[in-house]
Write a protein that holds these residues in place. Structure first.
Motif, mmCIF file in Angstrom:
data_model
loop_
_atom_site.group_PDB
_atom_site.id
_atom_site.type_symbol
_atom_site.label_atom_id
_atom_site.label_comp_id
_atom_site.label_asym_id
_atom_site.label_seq_id
_atom_site.Cartn_x
_atom_site.Cartn_y
_atom_site.Cartn_z
ATOM 1 N N GLU A 1 0.823 -1.222 0.000
ATOM 2 C CA GLU A 1 0.000 0.000 0.000
ATOM 3 C C GLU A 1 0.857 1.273 0.000
ATOM 4 O O GLU A 1 0.618 2.198 -0.770
ATOM 5 N N GLN A 2 1.870 1.283 0.840
ATOM 6 C CA GLN A 2 2.747 2.465 0.917
ATOM 7 C C GLN A 2 3.519 2.644 -0.393
ATOM 8 O O GLN A 2 3.673 3.760 -0.888
ATOM 9 N N GLY A 3 3.999 1.551 -0.974
ATOM 10 C CA GLY A 3 4.724 1.615 -2.252
ATOM 11 C C GLY A 3 3.835 2.106 -3.376
ATOM 12 O O GLY A 3 4.256 2.917 -4.212
ATOM 13 N N GLY B 1 4.379 5.369 -5.571
ATOM 14 C CA GLY B 1 4.470 5.226 -7.026
ATOM 15 C C GLY B 1 3.444 6.079 -7.754
ATOM 16 O O GLY B 1 3.746 6.683 -8.788
ATOM 17 N N ASP B 2 2.220 6.122 -7.228
ATOM 18 C CA ASP B 2 1.163 6.932 -7.853
ATOM 19 C C ASP B 2 1.501 8.422 -7.822
ATOM 20 O O ASP B 2 1.137 9.169 -8.733
ATOM 21 N N ALA B 3 2.184 8.850 -6.775
ATOM 22 C CA ALA B 3 2.570 10.262 -6.674
ATOM 23 C C ALA B 3 3.846 10.548 -7.456
ATOM 24 O O ALA B 3 4.004 11.612 -8.057
#
Length: 121
Positions: A54-56, A60-62
């Protein structure tokens, strides 16, 4: 300018300085292009090292859209530096041509003398 010493000149252009400076923009465009290539290939080679948890995924999305924006901006800078180089070279050549044209306009025209020794009309 700004030193209180007014030479009376409105614009003083040194074409030799322009010709010496113009290639610097070309060299820096090549350097930036090489750096951009290294950045893109290195980052692309890493894939998604932040993981798929979830954190990755949040990172990645940002990160990914900003990465593309930085790459695009650097590419625009490369094109800008290249165009400055060309524009400076063209400006220098144009200034020399213009100086020669103006000098020709103000050159004293010699009066032609005809066969009887009088000035031609």
């Amino acid at each position: 300018m700004g030193e209180g010493n007014d030479s009376g000149k409105v614009l003083e252009i040194h074409t030799a300085d322009i010709k010496l400076t113009a290639p610097v923009f070309h060299v820096q465009a090549k350097n930036l292009s090489a750096a951009l290539t290294t950045l893109v290939t290195t980052l692309d080679g890493l894939g998604s090292p932040w993981g798929d948890d979830e954190q990755g995924k949040t990172f990645g999305d940002a990160y990914s859209p900003r990465q593309k924006a930085v790459e695009k901006a650097a590419g625009t800078l490369v094109l800008g530096l290249t165009s400055i180089h060309q524009a400076m070279a063209d400006m220098s050549d144009g200034h020399v041509d213009n100086d020669e044209l103006i000098a020709g306009m103000f050159t004293k025209v010699k009066e032609k003398v005809d066969a009887d020794g009088k000035g031609a009309k």
